[in-house]
Design a protein around this motif. Structure first.
Motif, mmCIF file in Angstrom:
data_model
loop_
_atom_site.group_PDB
_atom_site.id
_atom_site.type_symbol
_atom_site.label_atom_id
_atom_site.label_comp_id
_atom_site.label_asym_id
_atom_site.label_seq_id
_atom_site.Cartn_x
_atom_site.Cartn_y
_atom_site.Cartn_z
ATOM 1 N N ALA A 97 0.645 -1.339 0.057
ATOM 2 C CA ALA A 97 -0.004 -0.063 -0.170
ATOM 3 C C ALA A 97 0.793 1.276 0.066
ATOM 4 C CB ALA A 97 -0.887 -0.150 1.253
ATOM 5 N N GLY A 98 2.108 1.123 0.143
ATOM 6 C CA GLY A 98 3.070 2.345 -0.008
ATOM 7 C C GLY A 98 2.611 3.370 1.096
ATOM 8 N N ASP A 99 2.331 4.664 0.581
ATOM 9 C CA ASP A 99 2.065 5.600 1.623
ATOM 10 C C ASP A 99 0.390 5.988 1.579
ATOM 11 O OD1 ASP A 99 1.232 6.848 -0.891
ATOM 12 O OD2 ASP A 99 1.957 8.632 -0.322
ATOM 13 N N ALA A 100 -0.344 4.772 1.298
ATOM 14 C CA ALA A 100 -1.899 4.588 1.498
ATOM 15 C C ALA A 100 -2.619 5.724 0.352
ATOM 16 C CB ALA A 100 -2.134 4.863 2.846
ATOM 17 N N THR A 101 -1.829 6.306 -0.435
ATOM 18 C CA THR A 101 -2.416 7.029 -1.498
ATOM 19 C C THR A 101 -3.884 6.380 -1.994
ATOM 20 O OG1 THR A 101 -0.684 8.222 -2.259
ATOM 21 C CG2 THR A 101 -2.480 8.506 -3.588
ATOM 22 N N HIS A 102 -3.740 4.975 -2.509
ATOM 23 C CA HIS A 102 -4.749 4.413 -3.252
ATOM 24 C C HIS A 102 -5.857 4.119 -1.993
ATOM 25 C CE1 HIS A 102 -2.495 3.068 -6.978
ATOM 26 N NE2 HIS A 102 -2.835 4.621 -6.801
ATOM 27 N N ALA A 103 -5.421 3.820 -0.909
ATOM 28 C CA ALA A 103 -6.404 3.576 0.328
ATOM 29 C C ALA A 103 -7.102 4.691 0.530
ATOM 30 C CB ALA A 103 -5.806 2.823 1.439
ATOM 31 N N SER B 233 -1.979 -3.263 3.473
ATOM 32 C CA SER B 233 -0.765 -3.930 4.048
ATOM 33 C C SER B 233 0.613 -3.679 3.367
ATOM 34 C CB SER B 233 -0.918 -5.388 3.789
ATOM 35 O OG SER B 233 -1.003 -5.903 2.534
ATOM 36 N N GLU B 234 1.300 -3.894 3.870
ATOM 37 C CA GLU B 234 3.010 -3.531 3.538
ATOM 38 C C GLU B 234 3.971 -4.473 3.975
ATOM 39 O OE1 GLU B 234 5.217 -2.824 1.402
ATOM 40 O OE2 GLU B 234 4.190 -0.768 0.744
ATOM 41 N N ALA B 235 4.997 -4.718 3.226
ATOM 42 C CA ALA B 235 6.210 -5.335 3.617
ATOM 43 C C ALA B 235 6.711 -5.062 5.039
ATOM 44 C CB ALA B 235 7.137 -5.735 2.442
ATOM 45 N N PRO B 236 7.081 -6.142 5.769
ATOM 46 C CA PRO B 236 7.536 -5.701 7.209
ATOM 47 C C PRO B 236 8.485 -4.501 7.236
ATOM 48 C CG PRO B 236 7.207 -8.021 7.006
ATOM 49 C CD PRO B 236 6.908 -7.582 5.573
ATOM 50 N N GLY B 237 9.577 -4.537 6.287
ATOM 51 C CA GLY B 237 10.322 -3.496 6.412
ATOM 52 C C GLY B 237 9.716 -2.042 5.975
ATOM 53 N N HIS B 238 8.710 -1.816 5.332
ATOM 54 C CA HIS B 238 8.083 -0.640 4.770
ATOM 55 C C HIS B 238 6.916 -0.456 5.560
ATOM 56 C CE1 HIS B 238 11.060 0.031 1.522
ATOM 57 N NE2 HIS B 238 11.212 -1.250 1.865
ATOM 58 N N HIS B 239 6.618 -1.295 6.800
ATOM 59 C CA HIS B 239 5.246 -1.087 7.383
ATOM 60 C C HIS B 239 5.195 0.298 7.987
ATOM 61 C CE1 HIS B 239 2.437 -2.158 10.922
ATOM 62 N NE2 HIS B 239 1.605 -2.544 9.899
ATOM 63 N N ARG C 267 6.467 2.933 7.506
ATOM 64 C CA ARG C 267 6.185 4.047 6.488
ATOM 65 C C ARG C 267 4.494 4.338 6.331
ATOM 66 N NH1 ARG C 267 6.492 3.947 0.278
ATOM 67 N NH2 ARG C 267 6.051 5.988 -0.139
ATOM 68 N N LEU C 268 4.019 3.174 6.178
ATOM 69 C CA LEU C 268 2.640 3.173 5.950
ATOM 70 C C LEU C 268 1.618 3.583 7.162
ATOM 71 C CD1 LEU C 268 0.126 2.450 4.305
ATOM 72 C CD2 LEU C 268 0.352 0.030 4.883
ATOM 73 N N PRO D 110 -8.760 0.418 8.387
ATOM 74 C CA PRO D 110 -8.458 -0.577 9.570
ATOM 75 C C PRO D 110 -6.839 -0.263 9.571
ATOM 76 C CG PRO D 110 -9.485 -1.543 7.954
ATOM 77 C CD PRO D 110 -9.290 -0.264 7.367
ATOM 78 N N ALA D 111 -6.317 -0.661 10.751
ATOM 79 C CA ALA D 111 -4.902 -0.553 11.134
ATOM 80 C C ALA D 111 -4.096 -1.507 10.023
ATOM 81 C CB ALA D 111 -4.610 -1.106 12.571
ATOM 82 N N PRO D 112 -3.061 -0.843 9.408
ATOM 83 C CA PRO D 112 -2.161 -1.582 8.429
ATOM 84 C C PRO D 112 -1.714 -2.721 8.709
ATOM 85 C CG PRO D 112 -1.281 0.492 9.115
ATOM 86 C CD PRO D 112 -2.463 0.608 9.758
#
Length: 200
Positions: free
Chosen positions: A37-43, A58-64, A66-67, A80-82
């Motif tokens: 989801a990156g920075d949640a722009t689409h969400a 959701s996002e990969a653990p290493g980038h979670h 940031r989200l 909901p919480a990412p």
């Protein structure tokens, strides 16, 4: 591993055409899982276009982190919480009506792409949808110049990355009882691919 390359301006620029194409497919969904989801722009935009749908980021653990920070900065209370999701590990139980990912397949290694399709197939409800947006290749067809250059740049950065052939993705989909039901041309030589889970 990351499943999102961060170009916030691209996500912002592309969100309207993506959701214009997605809306007919997702109009009646109750719960969607977004992978990478990156920075949640689409969400955040999904909240406008699909207000009755629960959009789980959701996002990969290493980038979670940031989200999480992006949603906190925007004081987003309607999502909901990412989740921290390594596609090669445990997925949320679901079931989800759809799994969505933008610009994820070409920056994953092939094992992760396989895991993306397998995980989506497990967590989708019967007749659920897997929707992937981004640049793709076709077997035996020369890519558009921009996509050829992008593919070469990705592989130079990491040989495990690169644009994926639609036919190879169809093979992965078939293993999980998913059938491609749409292939929509999008701006800048991108596509929106939609697979439906068979009711088995």
């Amino acid at each position: 591993m990351s499943v999102q390359i961060g170009d916030n301006s691209a996500a912002e620029r592309n969100k309207r055409p993506i959701f214009d194409a997605l809306l007919p497919w997702l109009r009646d969904t109750r719960c969607v899982l977004e992978v990478g989801a990156g920075d949640a722009t689409h969400a955040r935009y999904a909240r406008q276009r699909l207000p009755e749908t629960v959009w789980q980021t959701s996002e990969a653990p290493g980038h979670h982190r940031r989200l999480v920070a992006a949603l906190a900065d925007r004081q987003e209370r309607h999502l909901p919480a990412p989740l921290a999701l390594d596609v090669r590990g445990r997925w949320p139980d679901g079931p989800f009506d759809a799994v969505y990912g933008a610009n994820v397949a070409h920056i994953m290694d092939w094992v992760a792409v396989e895991a993306l399709f397998a995980g989506a197939a497990r967590t989708l409800a019967p007749a659920g949808l897997l929707c992937l947006y981004g640049p793709f290749l076709r077997a035996g067809v020369a890519p558009e110049p921009g996509n050829a250059a992008f593919d070469a740049a990705l592989r130079a950065r990491d040989p495990a990355m690169g644009l994926r052939e639609i036919e190879a993705l169809d093979t992965l989909a078939a293993r999980g009882a998913l059938t491609r039901v749409d292939d929509i041309a999008m701006p800048s030589d991108n596509r929106l691919l939609v697979w439906r889970k068979r009711d088995v």
